[in-house]
Design an enzyme around this catalytic site. Structure first.
Site, PDB file in Angstrom:
ATOM      1  N   HIS A 211       0.940  -1.140  -0.155  1.00  0.00           N
ATOM      2  CA  HIS A 211      -0.019   0.144  -0.128  1.00  0.00           C
ATOM      3  C   HIS A 211       0.889   1.355   0.014  1.00  0.00           C
ATOM      4  O   HIS A 211       0.519   2.181  -0.663  1.00  0.00           O
ATOM      5  CB  HIS A 211      -0.872   0.062   1.439  1.00  0.00           C
ATOM      6  CG  HIS A 211      -1.928  -0.893   1.060  1.00  0.00           C
ATOM      7  ND1 HIS A 211      -3.110  -0.569   1.765  1.00  0.00           N
ATOM      8  CD2 HIS A 211      -2.070  -2.160   0.538  1.00  0.00           C
ATOM      9  CE1 HIS A 211      -4.132  -1.602   1.607  1.00  0.00           C
ATOM     10  NE2 HIS A 211      -3.522  -2.723   0.696  1.00  0.00           N
ATOM     11  N   CYS A 253       0.156   1.660   5.174  1.00  0.00           N
ATOM     12  CA  CYS A 253       1.191   0.775   5.686  1.00  0.00           C
ATOM     13  C   CYS A 253       2.307   2.159   5.804  1.00  0.00           C
ATOM     14  O   CYS A 253       2.643   2.696   4.985  1.00  0.00           O
ATOM     15  CB  CYS A 253       1.729  -0.032   4.606  1.00  0.00           C
ATOM     16  SG  CYS A 253       0.291  -1.339   4.175  1.00  0.00           S
TER      17      CYS A 253
END
Length: 442
Positions: A211, A253
């Site tokens: 991500h 993330c």
């Protein structure tokens, strides 16, 4: 006689001092209340909610953003003060088994898409350039008001971001009642005994396709914004007096890496994961094959559901809503740039609207002044006489335009017909007279 008079005078003096102290304490109490009421120093609230994810397997990111949108609207921030950016339209996706809906919980009771969602930037309008232009106010003159962040130096701004996943997912069969783990992402799925589900898994290739990364945030899996660019944008906002206080929340993330480079004052930042950690998903739905929300946003919104516009809950409580035992990742926050103590910052200073009043102990009598009213009505009447009566503009007859037949046009032979006719005449001439008679013509 002198002694009783002295005692009486002393008692009167003490009583007067007591009354003065009571009056001063009451006044001080009122001032303290007023100071507490106005301690945030802002007069309006804004929210910029950004989902940069495309593709069906990023359903949860759209649900994250729409859930935050629903919460801030419930607490009083109007659509005119919300800039909503959605990179994909999950409600109208062909894979959606319930069209025109987006759910954030597996009970499928709360449709966060609703019937009053106003998306300001959608699809390929959600770019790094447009996001930075919204923050800094450097938008083209033709940009409508709904796509502008019209904040000032008395504005408290909430900026929420959730990020995209890779464009190359992997399909995997998951055995009955089992769990899997990929890059520290664990999903425990309640499968029935009759079926095994095909789940859409992501981030199985490498950490470079995850991500987010250390210091960057993806936009639609095609471009990214770095933490330096974001920090510079906030500094431009501060220099241009576009905010009073700013709350930055990011669910992705390695989210903490995005606020490491911030250097502008009055910024408070929260992230769903530390550097080197992944942000986890939550609420799997086997019916549609994707997760419905991310863990951090799920618990933040669960906390916000208990907040009302008059709530005294502070930011310290928000820091504790998702411990590592629930989020699996380690949420982080940064408050060193923020001037106020987080325990004195109400949740509604950023998630709610401002309903401030001016406290006064003086009475204000409003009298009806007939002369002023008569003069104003006369001025209005003269202005209307000068302008004349107003009328609605005639609307275009759209139905007639759609159903009317085309007007007949004068017929003219097409250019190709003329050329073909001349070619036929020349062919007949050569066939009849041949090339030997050309000398008599010319």
């Amino acid at each position: 006689m002198a002694a009783p008079c002295f005692l009486t005078l002393r008692v009167a003096t003490l009583a007067a001092l007591a009354l003065l102290s009571l009056g001063s304490s009451a006044a001080g109490h009122i001032e303290d209340q007023a100071e507490q009421f106005f301690r945030s120093g802002h007069t309006n609230n804004w929210a910029v909610l950004v989902c940069t994810s495309r593709f069906w397997f990023n359903y949860r990111h759209v649900a994250n953003t729409l859930s935050v949108y629903r919460s801030v609207k419930r607490l009083g921030i109007p659509d005119s003060h919300i800039v909503l950016m959605l990179a994909d339209d999950m409600a109208c996706n062909a894979r959606n088994p319930k069209p025109a809906t987006v759910f954030s919980h597996k009970n499928m009771e709360l449709n966060v898409y609703g019937d009053d969602v106003e998306v300001d930037y959608r699809s390929y309008e959600v770019t790094v350039e447009n996001f930075l232009r919204v923050l800094t106010g450097r938008v083209p003159p033709s940009t409508p008001r709904s796509k502008r962040l019209l904040s000032d130096d008395r504005s408290n701004i909430l900026i929420y971001m959730t990020e995209s996943a890779p464009a190359t997912p992997a399909l995997a069969f998951v055995p009955l009642g089992s769990s899997f783990s990929a890059h520290n992402r664990t999903a425990d799925l309640p499968f029935s005994a009759a079926h095994s589900q095909i789940l859409l898994l992501k981030d199985l290739l490498s950490n470079s396709l995850s991500h987010g990364g250390n210091g960057f945030l993806k936009f639609q899996d095609s471009e990214e914004i770095t933490n330096i660019e974001l920090a510079d944008a906030f500094e431009q906002m501060w220099q241009k007096r576009r905010y009073n206080e700013l709350l930055f929340i990011i669910d992705t993330c390695q989210g903490a890496s995005m606020y490491e480079r911030f250097y502008s004052p009055n910024i408070m930042a929260l992230a769903s994961s530390q550097v080197g950690e992944d942000s986890l998903s939550h609420q799997p739905d086997p019916a549609i094959g994707v997760h419905l929300m991310d863990r951090y946003t799920f618990y933040v919104l669960e906390f916000l559901e208990e907040i009302n516009p008059a709530s005294q809950t502070n930011m310290n409580d928000l820091f504790q809503v998702c411990p590592k035992s629930l989020c699996v990742s380690t949420p982080g926050h940064r408050t060193d740039l923020f001037q106020r103590d987080p325990k004195n910052v109400l949740i509604t200073d950023f998630f709610g609207s401002v309903r401030k009043v001016e406290i006064t102990t003086e009475k204000i009598s409003l009298q009806w002044d007939s002369q002023v009213v008569d003069s104003s009505s006369k001025e209005d009447g003269t202005a209307e006489e000068r302008m004349g009566p107003l009328k609605y503009a005639e609307q275009l007859p759209v139905a007639q335009i759609i159903h009317q037949k085309p007007k007949p046009r004068d017929w003219h032979p097409p250019g190709g017909f003329i050329l073909g006719l001349w070619a036929l005449i020349i062919m007949v001439f050569f066939k009849t007279y041949g090339i030997k008679h050309m000398k008599f013509i010319f």
